[in-house]
Scaffold this motif. Structure first.
Motif, PDB file in Angstrom:
ATOM      1  N   ILE A  60     -12.646  -1.675 -12.679  1.00 18.55           N
ATOM      2  CA  ILE A  60     -12.789  -0.282 -13.100  1.00 18.55           C
ATOM      3  C   ILE A  60     -14.246  -0.039 -13.452  1.00 18.55           C
ATOM      4  O   ILE A  60     -14.869  -0.835 -14.164  1.00 18.55           O
ATOM      5  N   ARG A  61     -14.811   1.046 -12.949  1.00 19.50           N
ATOM      6  CA  ARG A  61     -16.178   1.445 -13.287  1.00 19.50           C
ATOM      7  C   ARG A  61     -16.113   2.311 -14.541  1.00 19.50           C
ATOM      8  O   ARG A  61     -15.409   3.315 -14.573  1.00 19.50           O
ATOM      9  N   ALA A  62     -16.815   1.910 -15.576  1.00 22.86           N
ATOM     10  CA  ALA A  62     -16.875   2.657 -16.832  1.00 22.86           C
ATOM     11  C   ALA A  62     -18.282   3.215 -16.997  1.00 22.86           C
ATOM     12  O   ALA A  62     -19.256   2.488 -16.804  1.00 22.86           O
ATOM     13  N   GLU A  63     -18.363   4.496 -17.338  1.00 22.86           N
ATOM     14  CA  GLU A  63     -19.657   5.166 -17.488  1.00 22.86           C
ATOM     15  C   GLU A  63     -19.777   5.778 -18.872  1.00 22.86           C
ATOM     16  O   GLU A  63     -18.813   5.799 -19.638  1.00 22.86           O
ATOM     17  N   THR A  64     -20.957   6.300 -19.186  1.00 26.27           N
ATOM     18  CA  THR A  64     -21.228   6.884 -20.501  1.00 26.27           C
ATOM     19  C   THR A  64     -20.077   7.771 -20.953  1.00 26.27           C
ATOM     20  O   THR A  64     -19.636   8.651 -20.223  1.00 26.27           O
ATOM     21  N   GLY A  65     -19.584   7.488 -22.166  1.00 25.36           N
ATOM     22  CA  GLY A  65     -18.502   8.272 -22.746  1.00 25.36           C
ATOM     23  C   GLY A  65     -17.116   7.706 -22.485  1.00 25.36           C
ATOM     24  O   GLY A  65     -16.154   8.119 -23.120  1.00 25.36           O
ATOM     25  N   ASP A  66     -16.995   6.758 -21.570  1.00 24.13           N
ATOM     26  CA  ASP A  66     -15.686   6.167 -21.277  1.00 24.13           C
ATOM     27  C   ASP A  66     -15.295   5.163 -22.360  1.00 24.13           C
ATOM     28  O   ASP A  66     -16.144   4.460 -22.912  1.00 24.13           O
ATOM     29  N   VAL A  67     -14.003   5.105 -22.631  1.00 21.24           N
ATOM     30  CA  VAL A  67     -13.442   4.142 -23.573  1.00 21.24           C
ATOM     31  C   VAL A  67     -12.392   3.346 -22.828  1.00 21.24           C
ATOM     32  O   VAL A  67     -11.493   3.914 -22.214  1.00 21.24           O
ATOM     33  N   ALA A  68     -12.511   2.037 -22.850  1.00 18.87           N
ATOM     34  CA  ALA A  68     -11.527   1.160 -22.215  1.00 18.87           C
ATOM     35  C   ALA A  68     -10.718   0.477 -23.305  1.00 18.87           C
ATOM     36  O   ALA A  68     -11.278  -0.066 -24.254  1.00 18.87           O
ATOM     37  N   LEU A  69      -9.397   0.529 -23.173  1.00 20.63           N
ATOM     38  CA  LEU A  69      -8.504  -0.182 -24.079  1.00 20.63           C
ATOM     39  C   LEU A  69      -7.875  -1.331 -23.314  1.00 20.63           C
ATOM     40  O   LEU A  69      -7.340  -1.128 -22.227  1.00 20.63           O
ATOM     41  N   VAL A  70      -7.953  -2.514 -23.881  1.00 18.98           N
ATOM     42  CA  VAL A  70      -7.341  -3.682 -23.257  1.00 18.98           C
ATOM     43  C   VAL A  70      -6.234  -4.144 -24.203  1.00 18.98           C
ATOM     44  O   VAL A  70      -6.513  -4.608 -25.298  1.00 18.98           O
ATOM     45  N   SER A  71      -5.003  -3.976 -23.760  1.00 18.00           N
ATOM     46  CA  SER A  71      -3.877  -4.363 -24.615  1.00 18.00           C
ATOM     47  C   SER A  71      -3.142  -5.574 -24.068  1.00 18.00           C
ATOM     48  O   SER A  71      -2.250  -6.104 -24.711  1.00 18.00           O
ATOM     49  N   THR A  72      -3.508  -6.012 -22.883  1.00 16.98           N
ATOM     50  CA  THR A  72      -2.896  -7.202 -22.290  1.00 16.98           C
ATOM     51  C   THR A  72      -3.547  -8.452 -22.854  1.00 16.98           C
ATOM     52  O   THR A  72      -4.715  -8.427 -23.249  1.00 16.98           O
ATOM     53  N   LYS A  73      -2.812  -9.526 -22.899  1.00 15.33           N
ATOM     54  CA  LYS A  73      -3.355 -10.781 -23.434  1.00 15.33           C
ATOM     55  C   LYS A  73      -3.969 -11.602 -22.313  1.00 15.33           C
ATOM     56  O   LYS A  73      -3.569 -12.738 -22.047  1.00 15.33           O
ATOM     57  N   ARG A  74      -4.973 -10.988 -21.639  1.00 18.18           N
ATOM     58  CA  ARG A  74      -5.722 -11.665 -20.583  1.00 18.18           C
ATOM     59  C   ARG A  74      -7.209 -11.457 -20.836  1.00 18.18           C
ATOM     60  O   ARG A  74      -7.622 -10.399 -21.308  1.00 18.18           O
ATOM     61  N   ALA A  75      -7.987 -12.466 -20.509  1.00 22.26           N
ATOM     62  CA  ALA A  75      -9.445 -12.364 -20.654  1.00 22.26           C
ATOM     63  C   ALA A  75      -9.952 -11.265 -19.727  1.00 22.26           C
ATOM     64  O   ALA A  75      -9.288 -10.882 -18.762  1.00 22.26           O
ATOM     65  N   PHE A  76     -11.139 -10.754 -20.025  1.00 20.63           N
ATOM     66  CA  PHE A  76     -11.725  -9.718 -19.188  1.00 20.63           C
ATOM     67  C   PHE A  76     -13.235  -9.852 -19.169  1.00 20.63           C
ATOM     68  O   PHE A  76     -13.829 -10.493 -20.030  1.00 20.63           O
ATOM     69  N   VAL A  77     -13.843  -9.232 -18.165  1.00 20.49           N
ATOM     70  CA  VAL A  77     -15.292  -9.274 -17.982  1.00 20.49           C
ATOM     71  C   VAL A  77     -15.839  -7.856 -17.984  1.00 20.49           C
ATOM     72  O   VAL A  77     -15.278  -6.957 -17.351  1.00 20.49           O
ATOM     73  N   LEU A  78     -16.927  -7.652 -18.720  1.00 19.54           N
ATOM     74  CA  LEU A  78     -17.753  -6.448 -18.629  1.00 19.54           C
ATOM     75  C   LEU A  78     -19.048  -6.890 -17.971  1.00 19.54           C
ATOM     76  O   LEU A  78     -19.622  -7.911 -18.378  1.00 19.54           O
ATOM     77  N   ALA A  79     -19.517  -6.152 -16.954  1.00 20.21           N
ATOM     78  CA  ALA A  79     -20.687  -6.629 -16.213  1.00 20.21           C
ATOM     79  C   ALA A  79     -21.403  -5.504 -15.488  1.00 20.21           C
ATOM     80  O   ALA A  79     -20.802  -4.500 -15.124  1.00 20.21           O
ATOM     81  N   SER A  80     -22.689  -5.741 -15.244  1.00 23.00           N
ATOM     82  CA  SER A  80     -23.445  -4.853 -14.353  1.00 23.00           C
ATOM     83  C   SER A  80     -23.098  -5.179 -12.910  1.00 23.00           C
ATOM     84  O   SER A  80     -23.122  -4.323 -12.040  1.00 23.00           O
ATOM     85  N   ASP A  81     -22.748  -6.454 -12.668  1.00 24.44           N
ATOM     86  CA  ASP A  81     -22.421  -6.947 -11.324  1.00 24.44           C
ATOM     87  C   ASP A  81     -21.362  -8.031 -11.473  1.00 24.44           C
ATOM     88  O   ASP A  81     -21.624  -9.085 -12.063  1.00 24.44           O
ATOM     89  N   LEU A  82     -20.174  -7.784 -10.942  1.00 30.97           N
ATOM     90  CA  LEU A  82     -19.074  -8.731 -11.092  1.00 30.97           C
ATOM     91  C   LEU A  82     -19.258 -10.021 -10.297  1.00 30.97           C
ATOM     92  O   LEU A  82     -18.519 -10.982 -10.497  1.00 30.97           O
ATOM     93  N   ALA A  83     -20.249 -10.059  -9.426  1.00 31.81           N
ATOM     94  CA  ALA A  83     -20.524 -11.286  -8.670  1.00 31.81           C
ATOM     95  C   ALA A  83     -21.268 -12.322  -9.523  1.00 31.81           C
ATOM     96  O   ALA A  83     -21.341 -13.491  -9.155  1.00 31.81           O
ATOM     97  N   LEU A  84     -21.803 -11.903 -10.662  1.00 31.26           N
ATOM     98  CA  LEU A  84     -22.533 -12.814 -11.546  1.00 31.26           C
ATOM     99  C   LEU A  84     -21.572 -13.726 -12.305  1.00 31.26           C
ATOM    100  O   LEU A  84     -20.439 -13.342 -12.591  1.00 31.26           O
ATOM    101  N   SER A  85     -22.050 -14.892 -12.656  1.00 31.79           N
ATOM    102  CA  SER A  85     -21.288 -15.792 -13.516  1.00 31.79           C
ATOM    103  C   SER A  85     -21.437 -15.289 -14.955  1.00 31.79           C
ATOM    104  O   SER A  85     -22.553 -15.214 -15.474  1.00 31.79           O
ATOM    105  N   PRO A  86     -20.321 -14.926 -15.609  1.00 32.58           N
ATOM    106  CA  PRO A  86     -20.448 -14.309 -16.945  1.00 32.58           C
ATOM    107  C   PRO A  86     -20.757 -15.302 -18.057  1.00 32.58           C
ATOM    108  O   PRO A  86     -20.320 -16.458 -18.020  1.00 32.58           O
ATOM    109  N   GLN A  87     -21.499 -14.825 -19.032  1.00 34.04           N
ATOM    110  CA  GLN A  87     -21.731 -15.570 -20.265  1.00 34.04           C
ATOM    111  C   GLN A  87     -20.466 -15.446 -21.120  1.00 34.04           C
ATOM    112  O   GLN A  87     -19.750 -14.434 -21.058  1.00 34.04           O
TER     113      GLN A  87
END
Length: 117
Positions: A60-87
Motif C-alpha cells: 500500500i502506498r501511503a502519502e502525507t495525511g494517510d493513517v495506516a492501522l495494523v491490527s493483524t499479528k504479522r510483521a510489516f515494513v515501511l519503506a521508500s523502496d520495498l526492494a531494500l533490505s529493511p533495518q
C-alpha cells in the motif's frame, strides 16, 4: 481539528495510546516492525512510503495525511523502496536518544508511529 473521525472511532472503542514516537527518513530506507500484539498505527506527516504486511501479496502506498492501522499479528515494513533490505525497527528505536530517529538524510518523510489498546 474539530471533526476528527479517526479519533472519534478510537475513543468509541476505548482505545488508548500506550506508546508513541516517530522518525524522519530520506534517501533509500526501509524499516521492519515486529508483529504487533496491539493495534499499531503509522501516520505519514510528510512525504510518502510503502507499507507491506508480511504474507500479503500487495503493498500500500501511503502519502502525507494517510493513517495506516495494523491490527493483524504479522510483521510489516515501511519503506521508500520495498526492494531494500529493511533495518530492524526495534533496534533503531532502542538506540540511545532514539525517541525520534533520523534514517538516511531524514529530509523526505516524517512519520508518527504508536500502539493502542
Amino acid at each position: 481539528m474539530t471533526n476528527d473521525l479517526f479519533s472519534d472511532v478510537l475513543q468509541l472503542v476505548g482505545a488508548q495510546t500506550v506508546l508513541a514516537g516517530g522518525f524522519s527518513a530520506g534517501g533509500p530506507w526501509a524499516l521492519r516492525f515486529p508483529a504487533p500484539d496491539k493495534i499499531k498505527f503509522a501516520v505519514v506527516v510528510r512525504g510518502a512510503c510503502w507499507l507491506r504486511i508480511d504474507g500479503d501479496d500487495h503493498a500500500i502506498r501511503a502519502e502525507t495525511g494517510d493513517v495506516a492501522l495494523v491490527s493483524t499479528k504479522r510483521a510489516f515494513v515501511l519503506a521508500s523502496d520495498l526492494a531494500l533490505s529493511p533495518q530492524d525497527a526495534k533496534h533503531v528505536f532502542s538506540e540511545e536518544g532514539a525517541q525520534f530517529p533520523v534514517i538516511g538524510n531524514g529530509q523526505e518523510c516524517v512519520h508518527w508511529v504508536g500502539t493502542s489498546h
